[in-house]
Motif scaffolding. Structure first.
Motif, PDB file in Angstrom:
ATOM      1  N   LEU A  46       0.836  -1.199   0.000  1.00  0.00           N
ATOM      2  CA  LEU A  46       0.000   0.000   0.000  1.00  0.00           C
ATOM      3  C   LEU A  46       0.871   1.248   0.000  1.00  0.00           C
ATOM      4  O   LEU A  46       1.918   1.290   0.664  1.00  0.00           O
ATOM      5  CB  LEU A  46      -0.901   0.005   1.237  1.00  0.00           C
ATOM      6  CG  LEU A  46      -1.952  -1.099   1.262  1.00  0.00           C
ATOM      7  CD1 LEU A  46      -2.522  -1.260   2.658  1.00  0.00           C
ATOM      8  CD2 LEU A  46      -3.053  -0.798   0.260  1.00  0.00           C
ATOM      9  N   TYR A  47       0.429   2.273  -0.745  1.00  0.00           N
ATOM     10  CA  TYR A  47       1.186   3.512  -0.874  1.00  0.00           C
ATOM     11  C   TYR A  47       0.238   4.701  -0.762  1.00  0.00           C
ATOM     12  O   TYR A  47      -0.926   4.617  -1.154  1.00  0.00           O
ATOM     13  CB  TYR A  47       1.872   3.591  -2.246  1.00  0.00           C
ATOM     14  CG  TYR A  47       2.873   2.499  -2.481  1.00  0.00           C
ATOM     15  CD1 TYR A  47       4.199   2.654  -2.068  1.00  0.00           C
ATOM     16  CD2 TYR A  47       2.507   1.322  -3.105  1.00  0.00           C
ATOM     17  CE1 TYR A  47       5.124   1.653  -2.293  1.00  0.00           C
ATOM     18  CE2 TYR A  47       3.431   0.304  -3.329  1.00  0.00           C
ATOM     19  CZ  TYR A  47       4.739   0.481  -2.915  1.00  0.00           C
ATOM     20  OH  TYR A  47       5.652  -0.516  -3.127  1.00  0.00           O
ATOM     21  N   GLY A  48       0.775   5.822  -0.288  1.00  0.00           N
ATOM     22  CA  GLY A  48       0.027   7.064  -0.237  1.00  0.00           C
ATOM     23  C   GLY A  48       0.836   8.176  -0.879  1.00  0.00           C
ATOM     24  O   GLY A  48       2.062   8.207  -0.776  1.00  0.00           O
ATOM     25  N   CYS A  49       0.139   9.079  -1.560  1.00  0.00           N
ATOM     26  CA  CYS A  49       0.815  10.229  -2.184  1.00  0.00           C
ATOM     27  C   CYS A  49      -0.125  11.420  -2.193  1.00  0.00           C
ATOM     28  O   CYS A  49      -1.329  11.284  -1.969  1.00  0.00           O
ATOM     29  CB  CYS A  49       1.279   9.893  -3.599  1.00  0.00           C
ATOM     30  SG  CYS A  49      -0.043   9.614  -4.792  1.00  0.00           S
ATOM     31  N   ALA A  50       0.433  12.584  -2.469  1.00  0.00           N
ATOM     32  CA  ALA A  50      -0.372  13.802  -2.573  1.00  0.00           C
ATOM     33  C   ALA A  50      -1.445  13.622  -3.641  1.00  0.00           C
ATOM     34  O   ALA A  50      -1.237  12.929  -4.633  1.00  0.00           O
ATOM     35  CB  ALA A  50       0.521  14.987  -2.910  1.00  0.00           C
ATOM     36  N   ALA A  51      -2.581  14.253  -3.430  1.00  0.00           N
ATOM     37  CA  ALA A  51      -3.705  14.116  -4.349  1.00  0.00           C
ATOM     38  C   ALA A  51      -3.549  14.940  -5.621  1.00  0.00           C
ATOM     39  O   ALA A  51      -4.236  14.692  -6.603  1.00  0.00           O
ATOM     40  CB  ALA A  51      -5.004  14.496  -3.647  1.00  0.00           C
ATOM     41  N   LYS A  52      -2.641  15.924  -5.602  1.00  0.00           N
ATOM     42  CA  LYS A  52      -2.435  16.781  -6.772  1.00  0.00           C
ATOM     43  C   LYS A  52      -1.005  16.668  -7.275  1.00  0.00           C
ATOM     44  O   LYS A  52      -0.055  16.661  -6.503  1.00  0.00           O
ATOM     45  CB  LYS A  52      -2.737  18.244  -6.436  1.00  0.00           C
ATOM     46  CG  LYS A  52      -4.199  18.512  -6.222  1.00  0.00           C
ATOM     47  CD  LYS A  52      -4.443  19.988  -6.049  1.00  0.00           C
ATOM     48  CE  LYS A  52      -5.928  20.256  -5.897  1.00  0.00           C
ATOM     49  NZ  LYS A  52      -6.193  21.683  -5.726  1.00  0.00           N
ATOM     50  N   CYS A  53      -0.868  16.637  -8.581  1.00  0.00           N
ATOM     51  CA  CYS A  53       0.443  16.605  -9.209  1.00  0.00           C
ATOM     52  C   CYS A  53       1.167  17.929  -8.934  1.00  0.00           C
ATOM     53  O   CYS A  53       0.558  19.003  -9.043  1.00  0.00           O
ATOM     54  CB  CYS A  53       0.275  16.399 -10.714  1.00  0.00           C
ATOM     55  SG  CYS A  53       1.836  16.388 -11.618  1.00  0.00           S
TER      56      CYS A  53
END
Length: 115
Positions: A46-53
């Motif tokens: 599982l990974y998480g990242c910012a919602a906006k480029c």
């Protein structure tokens, strides 16, 4: 401060990964502690990242994860490593990443605590 020294406050976002991904989408956007974060699964991790480029604010939840484990922005196809957030298509941008873990108590996203 090294990555080992980082401390996180963990926020529950779902009862399980299965609950979060039951819509069939591979990238799911959630709100955590006032931040919009995308969560995805690649090769059982599982990974998480910012919602906006970081380039043009494309909505990452509308993108996809390629076979190499890069999240791809839907606007200009910029690619970012899910594990490091580094831009892998050569433009020099960095996408913020967040740790994600699943326990018996649910699915959690970690937000770094500033000391």
């Amino acid at each position: 401060m090294s990555a080992v020294d980082k401390q996180y406050r963990w926020f529950k976002v779902a009862e399980s990964a299965a609950e979060l991904f039951n819509t069939g989408r591979s990238l799911v956007q959630v709100s955590v502690a006032g931040k919009d974060i995308c969560i995805t699964r690649h090769q059982q991790a599982l990974y998480g990242c910012a919602a906006k480029c970081p380039h043009a604010s494309g909505r990452m939840a509308d993108g996809w994860v390629d076979a190499l484990g890069n999240v791809v922005c839907p606007l200009h196809r910029y690619k970012f490593s899910l594990s490091t957030g580094r831009n892998t298509s050569g433009e020099g941008y960095f996408l913020r990443t967040y740790p994600v873990k699943e326990t018996d108590d649910g699915l959690f996203v970690g937000i770094e605590v500033v000391l």
